[in-house]
Motif scaffolding. Structure first.
Motif, short mmCIF file in Angstrom:
data_model
loop_
_atom_site.label_atom_id
_atom_site.label_comp_id
_atom_site.label_asym_id
_atom_site.label_seq_id
_atom_site.Cartn_x
_atom_site.Cartn_y
_atom_site.Cartn_z
N LEU A 170 0.87 -1.14 0.08
CA LEU A 170 -0.04 -0.08 -0.12
C LEU A 170 0.82 1.20 -0.05
O LEU A 170 0.78 2.20 0.80
N LEU A 173 -0.55 4.71 0.30
CA LEU A 173 -1.26 5.16 1.47
C LEU A 173 -0.49 6.43 2.21
O LEU A 173 -1.25 7.38 2.88
N LEU A 182 -6.76 10.26 5.13
CA LEU A 182 -6.83 9.00 5.67
C LEU A 182 -7.85 8.57 6.93
O LEU A 182 -8.33 7.61 7.18
N HIS A 214 -10.11 -0.19 -2.20
CA HIS A 214 -8.95 1.09 -2.00
C HIS A 214 -7.65 0.41 -2.38
O HIS A 214 -6.54 1.29 -2.52
N TRP A 219 -5.26 3.72 -2.25
CA TRP A 219 -4.23 2.93 -1.26
C TRP A 219 -3.07 2.24 -2.15
O TRP A 219 -2.21 1.53 -1.70
#
Length: 224
Positions: A170, A173, A182, A214, A219
């Motif tokens: 990820l 992220l 987030l 995601h 992500w």
């Protein structure tokens, strides 16, 4: 991987688990870069622990195919391709969406108490998201999802999903956290709890589709 000097040192008995959870989360978040070799002493210094639990954790990761052992040097982080991530996401959708729907459809005071007990974990995630502490965030995220799935009562399913989550990358992220989104994404976890307490199978299944999605959108790992 960012240094952990500001984090409280865990009790001796839990150091090995702390190290294992931290390294897995750092790997998934991309703080341990694919293709790069890391030594156990260097990682141990960052985590303020001895090298032994780090070596043990990295050997566990090697058995899971997440790192390769480089003799007399350390451990190389394995590459995960976009195709790998697409396949992992497909399997997770097939497994987690219907099972979480069944968890939501179940009823009973004890089950509802167990679901409510997950809320403090999401609070931890929100706090970590605000601090942009991705390793803590992902460690709590893994705890939340595996405990939620465990309410279905299938240990093999939980282990399978845990392995699939560990193999995910990820790297995107950090960008989500830096953009301030987030915390918003984390609120989906509260929605899962609410859907379970309302016994709303359809709502839970849709939340899970969006949530797992995601992994291949905002992500997503960087293209290799």
């Amino acid at each position: 991987m960012t240094e952990q000097t500001s984090a409280p040192r865990p009790p001796r008995a839990s150091i090995r688990q702390y190290v294992a959870d931290t390294l897995r989360a750092a790997l998934i978040a991309g703080e341990l870069a694919p293709g790069q070799v890391y030594s156990a002493p260097a990682l141990a210094k960052q985590l303020d622990v001895s090298a032994t639990p780090v070596r043990e954790a990295m050997l566990d990761l090697a058995r899971d195919g997440m790192v390769d052992v480089v003799p007399n040097t350390g451990f190389r982080i394995t590459q995960v391709t976009p195709r790998d991530l697409d396949q992992i996401t497909e399997v997770r959708l097939l497994l987690e969406v219907p099972i979480m729907g069944e968890v939501a459809a179940a009823s009973g005071a004890e089950r509802d108490t167990q679901v409510n007990a997950l809320r403090p974990i999401v609070d931890e995630m929100v706090d970590a998201a605000r601090r942009k502490d991705l390793t803590s965030y992902l460690s709590a995220d893994a705890t939340f999802h595996t405990r939620f799935l465990a309410l279905h009562g299938n240990d093999i399913l939980v282990a399978t999903v845990r392995e699939l989550r560990d193999r995910t990358r990820l790297h995107g992220l950090k960008g989500v956290a830096d953009a301030g989104h987030l915390v918003e994404n984390t609120n989906e976890h509260y929605a899962m709890i609410d859907a379970a307490l309302e016994h709303d199978r359809a709502a839970m299944e849709q939340i899970m589709r969006d949530h797992i999605g995601h992994v291949r959108t905002n992500w997503a790992a960087e293209e290799n």
